[in-house]
Design a protein around this motif. Structure first.
Motif, PDB file in Angstrom:
ATOM      1  N   GLY A  10      -6.445 -24.516   7.823  1.00  0.00           N
ATOM      2  CA  GLY A  10      -6.602 -25.545   6.800  1.00  0.00           C
ATOM      3  C   GLY A  10      -5.910 -26.851   7.137  1.00  0.00           C
ATOM      4  N   ALA A  11      -5.212 -26.919   8.263  1.00  0.00           N
ATOM      5  CA  ALA A  11      -4.468 -28.130   8.625  1.00  0.00           C
ATOM      6  C   ALA A  11      -5.393 -29.304   8.918  1.00  0.00           C
ATOM      7  CB  ALA A  11      -3.578 -27.858   9.831  1.00  0.00           C
ATOM      8  N   GLY A  14     -10.346 -28.467  12.718  1.00  0.00           N
ATOM      9  CA  GLY A  14     -11.791 -28.585  12.898  1.00  0.00           C
ATOM     10  C   GLY A  14     -12.283 -29.975  12.521  1.00  0.00           C
ATOM     11  N   LEU A  35     -16.166 -16.994  17.847  1.00  0.00           N
ATOM     12  CA  LEU A  35     -16.092 -15.621  17.336  1.00  0.00           C
ATOM     13  C   LEU A  35     -17.093 -15.401  16.205  1.00  0.00           C
ATOM     14  CD1 LEU A  35     -12.213 -15.140  17.391  1.00  0.00           C
ATOM     15  CD2 LEU A  35     -13.855 -13.766  18.682  1.00  0.00           C
ATOM     16  N   ARG A  36     -17.207 -16.389  15.296  1.00  0.00           N
ATOM     17  CA  ARG A  36     -18.179 -16.239  14.201  1.00  0.00           C
ATOM     18  C   ARG A  36     -19.599 -16.156  14.754  1.00  0.00           C
ATOM     19  NH1 ARG A  36     -14.117 -18.980  11.634  1.00  0.00           N
ATOM     20  NH2 ARG A  36     -14.721 -21.005  12.414  1.00  0.00           N
ATOM     21  N   LEU A  58      -5.237 -11.664  13.749  1.00  0.00           N
ATOM     22  CA  LEU A  58      -5.710 -12.249  15.003  1.00  0.00           C
ATOM     23  C   LEU A  58      -6.525 -11.249  15.809  1.00  0.00           C
ATOM     24  CD1 LEU A  58      -2.691 -14.375  16.322  1.00  0.00           C
ATOM     25  CD2 LEU A  58      -4.630 -15.088  14.917  1.00  0.00           C
ATOM     26  N   ASP A  84      -9.523 -26.063  19.717  1.00  0.00           N
ATOM     27  CA  ASP A  84      -9.288 -26.005  18.273  1.00  0.00           C
ATOM     28  C   ASP A  84      -9.120 -24.533  17.898  1.00  0.00           C
ATOM     29  OD1 ASP A  84      -9.803 -25.663  15.549  1.00  0.00           O
ATOM     30  OD2 ASP A  84     -11.772 -26.606  15.598  1.00  0.00           O
ATOM     31  N   ARG A  88      -3.371 -19.196  20.491  1.00  0.00           N
ATOM     32  CA  ARG A  88      -2.752 -18.788  19.231  1.00  0.00           C
ATOM     33  C   ARG A  88      -1.628 -17.784  19.448  1.00  0.00           C
ATOM     34  NH1 ARG A  88      -7.179 -19.955  15.665  1.00  0.00           N
ATOM     35  NH2 ARG A  88      -6.989 -19.259  13.565  1.00  0.00           N
ATOM     36  N   PHE A 141     -11.943 -33.086  -1.745  1.00  0.00           N
ATOM     37  CA  PHE A 141     -11.500 -34.144  -0.830  1.00  0.00           C
ATOM     38  C   PHE A 141     -12.616 -34.792  -0.025  1.00  0.00           C
ATOM     39  CE2 PHE A 141      -7.852 -31.000  -0.843  1.00  0.00           C
ATOM     40  CZ  PHE A 141      -7.158 -31.661  -1.840  1.00  0.00           C
ATOM     41  N   GLY A 200      -1.711 -36.570   4.975  1.00  0.00           N
ATOM     42  CA  GLY A 200      -2.358 -37.729   4.350  1.00  0.00           C
ATOM     43  C   GLY A 200      -3.860 -37.595   4.219  1.00  0.00           C
ATOM     44  N   GLU A 201      -4.511 -38.747   4.035  1.00  0.00           N
ATOM     45  CA  GLU A 201      -5.974 -38.812   3.923  1.00  0.00           C
ATOM     46  C   GLU A 201      -6.628 -38.523   5.276  1.00  0.00           C
ATOM     47  OE1 GLU A 201      -8.023 -40.506   1.313  1.00  0.00           O
ATOM     48  OE2 GLU A 201      -6.308 -40.129  -0.024  1.00  0.00           O
TER      49      GLU A 201
HETATM   50  P1  AP5 Z   1     -10.501 -27.790   8.464  1.00  0.00           P
HETATM   51  O1  AP5 Z   1     -10.603 -28.988   9.329  1.00  0.00           O
HETATM   52  O2  AP5 Z   1     -11.706 -26.922   8.331  1.00  0.00           O
HETATM   53  O3  AP5 Z   1      -9.194 -26.950   8.834  1.00  0.00           O
HETATM   54  P2  AP5 Z   1      -8.844 -26.069  10.133  1.00  0.00           P
HETATM   55  O4  AP5 Z   1      -7.457 -26.431  10.550  1.00  0.00           O
HETATM   56  O5  AP5 Z   1      -9.931 -26.177  11.138  1.00  0.00           O
HETATM   57  O6  AP5 Z   1      -8.795 -24.681   9.434  1.00  0.00           O
HETATM   58  P3  AP5 Z   1      -9.483 -23.274   9.761  1.00  0.00           P
HETATM   59  O7  AP5 Z   1      -9.374 -22.497   8.481  1.00  0.00           O
HETATM   60  O8  AP5 Z   1     -10.838 -23.421  10.337  1.00  0.00           O
HETATM   61  O9  AP5 Z   1      -8.497 -22.733  10.784  1.00  0.00           O
HETATM   62  P4  AP5 Z   1      -8.246 -21.285  11.127  1.00  0.00           P
HETATM   63  O10 AP5 Z   1      -7.279 -21.507  12.205  1.00  0.00           O
HETATM   64  O11 AP5 Z   1      -7.830 -20.397  10.036  1.00  0.00           O
HETATM   65  O12 AP5 Z   1      -9.714 -20.742  11.437  1.00  0.00           O
HETATM   66  P5  AP5 Z   1     -10.432 -20.349  12.796  1.00  0.00           P
HETATM   67  O13 AP5 Z   1     -11.869 -20.559  12.613  1.00  0.00           O
HETATM   68  O14 AP5 Z   1      -9.745 -20.974  13.950  1.00  0.00           O
HETATM   69  O15 AP5 Z   1     -10.048 -28.296   6.997  1.00  0.00           O
HETATM   70  C1  AP5 Z   1      -9.982 -27.386   5.906  1.00  0.00           C
HETATM   71  C2  AP5 Z   1     -10.570 -28.057   4.645  1.00  0.00           C
HETATM   72  O16 AP5 Z   1      -9.710 -29.114   4.226  1.00  0.00           O
HETATM   73  C3  AP5 Z   1     -11.954 -28.684   4.834  1.00  0.00           C
HETATM   74  O17 AP5 Z   1     -12.711 -28.487   3.670  1.00  0.00           O
HETATM   75  C4  AP5 Z   1     -11.657 -30.179   5.060  1.00  0.00           C
HETATM   76  O18 AP5 Z   1     -12.724 -30.992   4.581  1.00  0.00           O
HETATM   77  C5  AP5 Z   1     -10.386 -30.374   4.258  1.00  0.00           C
HETATM   78  N1  AP5 Z   1      -9.443 -31.317   4.861  1.00  0.00           N
HETATM   79  C6  AP5 Z   1      -9.182 -31.517   6.188  1.00  0.00           C
HETATM   80  N2  AP5 Z   1      -8.225 -32.445   6.356  1.00  0.00           N
HETATM   81  C7  AP5 Z   1      -7.846 -32.836   5.117  1.00  0.00           C
HETATM   82  C8  AP5 Z   1      -6.888 -33.780   4.609  1.00  0.00           C
HETATM   83  N3  AP5 Z   1      -6.136 -34.517   5.433  1.00  0.00           N
HETATM   84  N4  AP5 Z   1      -6.765 -33.905   3.269  1.00  0.00           N
HETATM   85  C9  AP5 Z   1      -7.551 -33.165   2.429  1.00  0.00           C
HETATM   86  N5  AP5 Z   1      -8.489 -32.273   2.833  1.00  0.00           N
HETATM   87  C10 AP5 Z   1      -8.626 -32.105   4.161  1.00  0.00           C
HETATM   88  O19 AP5 Z   1     -10.083 -18.794  12.886  1.00  0.00           O
HETATM   89  C11 AP5 Z   1     -10.660 -17.850  12.005  1.00  0.00           C
HETATM   90  C12 AP5 Z   1     -10.279 -16.445  12.447  1.00  0.00           C
HETATM   91  O20 AP5 Z   1     -10.800 -16.193  13.763  1.00  0.00           O
HETATM   92  C13 AP5 Z   1      -8.777 -16.169  12.589  1.00  0.00           C
HETATM   93  O21 AP5 Z   1      -8.195 -15.784  11.363  1.00  0.00           O
HETATM   94  C14 AP5 Z   1      -8.767 -15.053  13.632  1.00  0.00           C
HETATM   95  O22 AP5 Z   1      -9.089 -13.813  13.073  1.00  0.00           O
HETATM   96  C15 AP5 Z   1      -9.898 -15.450  14.567  1.00  0.00           C
HETATM   97  N6  AP5 Z   1      -9.450 -16.294  15.703  1.00  0.00           N
HETATM   98  C16 AP5 Z   1      -9.839 -17.574  15.979  1.00  0.00           C
HETATM   99  N7  AP5 Z   1      -9.242 -18.025  17.100  1.00  0.00           N
HETATM  100  C17 AP5 Z   1      -8.433 -17.020  17.544  1.00  0.00           C
HETATM  101  C18 AP5 Z   1      -7.547 -16.873  18.641  1.00  0.00           C
HETATM  102  N8  AP5 Z   1      -7.349 -17.899  19.513  1.00  0.00           N
HETATM  103  N9  AP5 Z   1      -6.879 -15.720  18.788  1.00  0.00           N
HETATM  104  C19 AP5 Z   1      -7.064 -14.684  17.920  1.00  0.00           C
HETATM  105  N10 AP5 Z   1      -7.893 -14.748  16.855  1.00  0.00           N
HETATM  106  C20 AP5 Z   1      -8.576 -15.900  16.657  1.00  0.00           C
END
Ligand code: AP5
Ligand code: ZN
Length: 217
Positions: A10-11, A14, A35-36, A58, A84, A88, A141, A200-201
């Motif tokens: 959520g940081a 992406g 992965l998805r 993970l 991105d 991890r 947002f 921030g924004e």
């Molecule tokens: P967004 O940009 O989507 O956030 P993000 O940091 O990309 O968050 P993710 O939830 O995608 O990260 P994650 O690390 O959990 O998921 P991942 O797919 O890597 O922003 C979030 C929301 O906030 C959006 O709606 C956006 O519009 C909004 N927003 C953004 N910036 C903002 C701001 N400044 N202010 C307000 N709103 C804002 O991983 C998923 C799963 O896959 C993991 O749990 C794990 O099981 C597996 N996995 C993936 N990679 C690995 C790895 N390397 N090793 C092991 N398992 C892994």
């Protein structure tokens, strides 16, 4: 160039990675997206990863490293990559160092998006993406300009992730603090770390990120 985006779920990794891809032509490489895609395609790795992802834990280093290696070997990655969600774990960070050594590349910057945990549940539970082009949105947002129509591709179908619920978010944050946060010190020791306040924004953070990437690459 090789850029790493570090930060909890959520940081905004992406969101900012897609922005950098558009501005600089680098390839956004999200292990979560890869992965998805594997889960959706029902590959062997996808079948093994599905339940782990739904629990917010993970996926094994072995599966993730194999997926990343395959993707990095594709020709478009020569333009530069934004990692991105990878690495991890310490094992993944070391595997990346080895891979880059083999290909004669180096890490230009590991950018750590610094945020407060408390805000992450709101960010994640309001998230949705365009089914056509993958553009990310948020209930509060970042709404599409015309309600129900994607700004980027005009698509009208949106989706939400299976792991974007309050319970799973708690496990994902826990996994981040236990296994991923130590990489901040790892990249600091390599002299590659750049911390950025990401509370921030979206557009303000994008401006800061752009300046960092211009300097680093
Ligand atoms: P967004 O940009 O989507 O956030 P993000 O940091 O990309 O968050 P993710 O939830 O995608 O990260 P994650 O690390 O959990 O998921 P991942 O797919 O890597 O922003 C979030 C929301 O906030 C959006 O709606 C956006 O519009 C909004 N927003 C953004 N910036 C903002 C701001 N400044 N202010 C307000 N709103 C804002 O991983 C998923 C799963 O896959 C993991 O749990 C794990 O099981 C597996 N996995 C993936 N990679 C690995 C790895 N390397 N090793 C092991 N398992 C892994
Ligand atoms: Zn779209």
């Amino acid at each position: 160039p090789v850029l790493i985006l570090l930060g909890p779920p959520g940081a905004g990794k992406g969101t900012q990675a897609r922005m950098l891809e558009e501005r600089f032509g680098f390839v956004q490489l999200s292990t979560g997206d890869l992965l998805r895609a594997a889960v959706a395609a029902g590959t062997d790795a996808g079948r093994r990863a599905k339940a782990v992802m739904e629990a917010g834990e993970l996926v094994s280093d072995e599966i993730v490293i194999a997926i990343l290696r395959d993707r990095m070997a594709q020709s478009d990655c020569a333009q530069g990559v934004i990692l991105d969600g990878f690495p991890r774990t310490a094992v993944q960070a070391e595997a990346l160092d080895t891979l880059l050594q083999e290909t004669g590349q180096k890490i230009d910057a590991a950018i750590s998006l610094e945020v407060e945990d408390a805000a992450m549940v709101t960010r994640i539970s309001g998230r949705f993406t365009c089914g056509g082009c993958g553009e990310g949105y948020h209930d509060s947002f970042k709404q599409p300009q015309a309600m129900g129509t994607c700004d980027k591709c005009g698509g009208t179908e949106f989706k939400r992730r299976a792991d974007d619920n309050a319970e799973t978010v708690a496990s994902r944050l826990e996994a981040y603090h236990a296994q991923t946060a130590p990489l901040i010190a790892y990249y600091k020791a390599q002299g590659a770390l750049i911390g950025i306040n990401a509370m921030g924004e979206i557009d303000d953070i994008a401006r800061k990120m752009t300046a960092i990437v211009k300097t680093a690459t």
